[in-house]
Design an enzyme around this catalytic site. Sequence first.
Site, PDB file in Angstrom:
ATOM      1  CG  HIS A 122      81.155  65.065  18.025  1.00  0.00           C
ATOM      2  ND1 HIS A 122      79.873  64.980  17.530  1.00  0.00           N
ATOM      3  CD2 HIS A 122      81.421  66.384  18.177  1.00  0.00           C
ATOM      4  CE1 HIS A 122      79.392  66.201  17.381  1.00  0.00           C
ATOM      5  NE2 HIS A 122      80.311  67.077  17.757  1.00  0.00           N
TER       6      HIS A 122
ATOM      7  CD  GLU B  84      80.207  69.413  21.246  1.00  0.00           C
ATOM      8  OE1 GLU B  84      80.528  70.488  20.731  1.00  0.00           O
ATOM      9  OE2 GLU B  84      80.160  68.357  20.608  1.00  0.00           O
TER      10      GLU B  84
HETATM   11  P1  13P Z   1      77.193  73.341  16.259  1.00  0.00           P
HETATM   12  O1  13P Z   1      78.063  74.474  16.720  1.00  0.00           O
HETATM   13  O2  13P Z   1      76.950  73.313  14.798  1.00  0.00           O
HETATM   14  O3  13P Z   1      75.952  73.220  17.089  1.00  0.00           O
HETATM   15  O4  13P Z   1      78.048  71.990  16.533  1.00  0.00           O
HETATM   16  C1  13P Z   1      78.610  71.801  17.782  1.00  0.00           C
HETATM   17  C2  13P Z   1      79.488  70.625  17.741  1.00  0.00           C
HETATM   18  O5  13P Z   1      79.053  69.507  17.517  1.00  0.00           O
HETATM   19  C3  13P Z   1      80.921  70.856  17.931  1.00  0.00           C
HETATM   20  O6  13P Z   1      81.615  69.657  18.129  1.00  0.00           O
END
Ligand code: 13P
Length: 255
Positions: free
Chosen positions: A94, A165
């Site tokens: 992450h 992401e």
């Molecule tokens: P948000 O949905 O708060 O933007 O976070 C996304 C995330 O990091 C999921 O792993």
Amino acid sequence: MKYLIANWKMNLTAADSEEHVKLILKNIIPYLSRVNAVICPSFPSLAIVSELLSGSGIALGAQNCFWEEKGSFTGEVSPLMLKEFNVDYIIIGHSERRQQLHETDEMINKKMQAVFRAGLTPILCVGETFSERQLGRKDFVIAGQVESALKNIQLVNKKLLIAYEPVWVIGSGQAVKIEEAEHAVRVIKQVLIDLYPNLDLKNGVEILYGGSVDSKNINYFTSSPLLDGVLVGSASLDVDEFSQMAKIIYENLAK
Ligand code: 13P
């Protein structure tokens, strides 16, 4: 089926988690025939969440793990230890860990290997920062992260989830346009095809989007045939939002 994965990050105590899961169970069970729901609480909440989710059809995930099975690694938790709590998925790489805990591509690759060795499914997170995007390096960064995470890994008979992401979008309240998420999926798929020419991309690899997904925009991301689901942070902490997102996926897939 589409994935709806809740990453609770470091937000809920075990008592909060218990309360949340009880409410979630009241609300989303009817949607599980079309929604692969996964909840990723923090480590101290795993025991209670695992107990509550048992037999419910909602899967359990962890937010991180170490790459060794056991030994003198103070403060770390191995995939085997997580497996004992019926964890099926582990989030790896992450961006919050890459940035704040300085996880390198090499560490992420070792963690990926460890998760597969334990017979669990990694949710590999990849994505560019705002400055990498401004420099026009977005695709290069995504491709590089996927490639190095999978170094020396054979994907035969393994399940893998990859979440795109974009770092600059996480927690911003403003998701990217669906076209941009779809473009990232194509980049990721191309890397997989290059790395594994014989891989059946329709089976075993699922690609998700994460970054400010909520009940207002989930429709776009889960209607796309290119995306297999979403990884949700902030909005997953709100039980009504989470249930609403499950409902939207369910209703969309019925069309
Ligand atoms: P948000 O949905 O708060 O933007 O976070 C996304 C995330 O990091 C999921 O792993």
